[in-house]
Write a protein that holds these residues in place. Sequence first.
Motif, short mmCIF file in Angstrom:
data_model
loop_
_atom_site.label_atom_id
_atom_site.label_comp_id
_atom_site.label_asym_id
_atom_site.label_seq_id
_atom_site.Cartn_x
_atom_site.Cartn_y
_atom_site.Cartn_z
N PHE A 23 60.27 45.23 47.52
CA PHE A 23 61.43 45.41 48.40
C PHE A 23 61.35 44.40 49.54
CE2 PHE A 23 63.31 47.15 52.27
CZ PHE A 23 64.60 47.49 51.84
N MET A 24 62.51 43.80 49.87
CA MET A 24 62.58 42.82 50.94
C MET A 24 63.79 43.09 51.82
SD MET A 24 63.08 38.68 50.71
CE MET A 24 64.77 38.89 50.10
N SER A 25 63.55 43.15 53.12
CA SER A 25 64.64 43.36 54.08
C SER A 25 64.71 42.15 55.02
CB SER A 25 64.37 44.63 54.88
OG SER A 25 65.30 44.73 55.96
N LEU A 26 65.94 41.70 55.26
CA LEU A 26 66.16 40.58 56.17
C LEU A 26 67.10 41.05 57.28
CD1 LEU A 26 66.72 37.79 53.48
CD2 LEU A 26 64.68 38.08 54.89
N ALA A 27 66.59 41.05 58.51
CA ALA A 27 67.40 41.50 59.65
C ALA A 27 67.72 40.33 60.57
CB ALA A 27 66.65 42.59 60.43
N GLN A 28 68.98 40.29 61.04
CA GLN A 28 69.40 39.26 61.97
C GLN A 28 69.02 39.67 63.40
OE1 GLN A 28 73.32 37.35 60.52
NE2 GLN A 28 73.49 39.49 59.84
N SER A 29 69.17 38.76 64.32
CA SER A 29 68.76 39.01 65.70
C SER A 29 69.49 40.19 66.34
CB SER A 29 68.97 37.75 66.55
OG SER A 29 70.33 37.35 66.50
N ASP A 30 70.72 40.46 65.86
CA ASP A 30 71.47 41.59 66.42
C ASP A 30 71.12 42.91 65.74
OD1 ASP A 30 72.58 41.21 63.95
OD2 ASP A 30 74.64 40.94 64.67
N GLY A 31 70.16 42.87 64.81
CA GLY A 31 69.72 44.09 64.14
C GLY A 31 70.44 44.39 62.84
N THR A 32 71.48 43.65 62.52
CA THR A 32 72.19 43.88 61.26
C THR A 32 71.40 43.26 60.10
OG1 THR A 32 73.49 41.85 61.53
CG2 THR A 32 74.45 43.92 62.36
N PHE A 33 71.53 43.88 58.94
CA PHE A 33 70.78 43.44 57.76
C PHE A 33 71.60 42.52 56.87
CE2 PHE A 33 68.86 47.55 58.89
CZ PHE A 33 67.51 47.20 58.95
N ILE A 34 70.92 41.62 56.20
CA ILE A 34 71.56 40.82 55.16
C ILE A 34 71.67 41.75 53.95
CG2 ILE A 34 71.41 38.77 53.70
CD1 ILE A 34 71.64 38.12 56.68
N ASN A 35 72.89 42.06 53.52
CA ASN A 35 73.07 42.96 52.39
C ASN A 35 74.01 42.35 51.37
OD1 ASN A 35 75.64 43.27 53.51
ND2 ASN A 35 75.04 45.09 54.69
N ASN A 36 74.45 43.17 50.42
CA ASN A 36 75.26 42.63 49.33
C ASN A 36 76.69 42.27 49.74
OD1 ASN A 36 76.32 45.18 49.59
ND2 ASN A 36 75.48 45.95 47.65
N SER A 37 77.02 42.48 51.00
CA SER A 37 78.35 42.06 51.48
C SER A 37 78.27 40.78 52.30
CB SER A 37 78.98 43.19 52.33
OG SER A 37 78.19 43.43 53.49
N HIS A 38 77.07 40.27 52.46
CA HIS A 38 76.88 39.03 53.23
C HIS A 38 77.28 37.84 52.37
CE1 HIS A 38 74.74 35.84 55.43
NE2 HIS A 38 74.80 36.66 56.48
N PRO A 39 77.85 36.80 52.95
CA PRO A 39 78.28 35.64 52.16
C PRO A 39 77.12 34.89 51.49
CG PRO A 39 78.52 35.22 54.52
CD PRO A 39 78.27 36.68 54.37
N ARG A 40 75.91 35.07 52.02
CA ARG A 40 74.75 34.39 51.42
C ARG A 40 73.85 35.39 50.65
NH1 ARG A 40 73.87 29.24 53.48
NH2 ARG A 40 75.92 28.39 53.97
N THR A 41 74.51 36.38 50.07
CA THR A 41 73.77 37.39 49.32
C THR A 41 72.90 36.77 48.23
OG1 THR A 41 75.44 39.09 49.69
CG2 THR A 41 73.98 39.42 47.82
N PHE A 42 73.51 35.85 47.47
CA PHE A 42 72.77 35.24 46.36
C PHE A 42 71.53 34.51 46.85
CE2 PHE A 42 71.90 31.62 43.54
CZ PHE A 42 71.53 32.32 42.40
N ALA A 43 71.64 33.85 48.02
CA ALA A 43 70.49 33.12 48.57
C ALA A 43 69.36 34.09 48.89
CB ALA A 43 70.91 32.35 49.82
N ALA A 44 69.70 35.28 49.38
CA ALA A 44 68.68 36.29 49.67
C ALA A 44 68.07 36.81 48.37
CB ALA A 44 69.29 37.43 50.47
N GLU A 45 68.94 37.09 47.41
CA GLU A 45 68.45 37.60 46.12
C GLU A 45 67.60 36.56 45.41
OE1 GLU A 45 72.06 38.64 44.16
OE2 GLU A 45 72.04 40.69 44.93
N LYS A 46 67.97 35.29 45.59
CA LYS A 46 67.26 34.21 44.90
C LYS A 46 65.79 34.14 45.33
CE LYS A 46 68.01 29.52 43.23
NZ LYS A 46 66.62 29.07 43.29
N ILE A 47 65.50 34.59 46.56
CA ILE A 47 64.10 34.62 47.00
C ILE A 47 63.28 35.48 46.05
CG2 ILE A 47 62.53 35.39 48.83
CD1 ILE A 47 64.74 34.71 50.84
N LEU A 48 63.82 36.65 45.72
CA LEU A 48 63.14 37.55 44.78
C LEU A 48 63.19 37.02 43.35
CD1 LEU A 48 64.25 41.07 46.08
CD2 LEU A 48 62.00 40.01 46.30
N ILE A 49 64.34 36.45 42.99
CA ILE A 49 64.47 35.90 41.63
C ILE A 49 63.42 34.81 41.38
CG2 ILE A 49 65.96 34.54 40.10
CD1 ILE A 49 68.36 35.97 41.41
#
Length: 228
Positions: free
Chosen positions: A103-129
Amino acid sequence: MKNVALILFFLLTLSRSYGQTAQILSGTQEVDRATKEGFYTYVNIDDAFVRQLWQKELYKYGYVEVIKTNIFQVMNARIPTITANPLTLMSKVSYDRGKTKIFMSLAQSDGTFINNSHPRTFAAEKILIDFVELLKQHQTIKTEQENITAMQDKQQKATFNSDKLNRAIESNLKEREKLMKKLEENRVEYEKLQMEVELNRREQMNINESLTTQKKKIDEVKTKITKP
């Protein structure tokens, strides 16, 4: 339009799969007593091996703090494929339902998480891929090394058995030579005994003949004495 939006939303919340690569899912996980939102995947690889390699992989994004043996944190993580701003990366590797869960969580400085609605979702998923692909490669190497080690062990055992058998054959030949020598000595001894038996038999015959002759002489003398 509403139906299309619902379908898109539904597809986004489902797990994503990219061809033959890892299947990435999105959801929440409790990490260090806090609920985090992020991405996760499952692999059929020993969790200890995954933790070791994952920790090394995370150093690509910054200094890795090991919270627990299976929980990692990278403060001010630099992942330019997602954002130019630093992120807080939290990750947990655990054993779940017979598989290893990453499991990997990415949080921005404002506390919001990078999730599947973020425009760079694939880039986050690609880390695991990419990491799963790396895992597969390392697992293949590990498996092949284990196979080589197993074959070397078998070879060593076979060599040991071969040496043992050769020593046994050599020992058997020496024992055979001793037995052959002993048999020869036994044969000579037997023939010698046979000769001695024959000599003894002849000696007894001679003695018996001599005794018979002596008895005859005595009888003849007695006969002469008894005559008037």
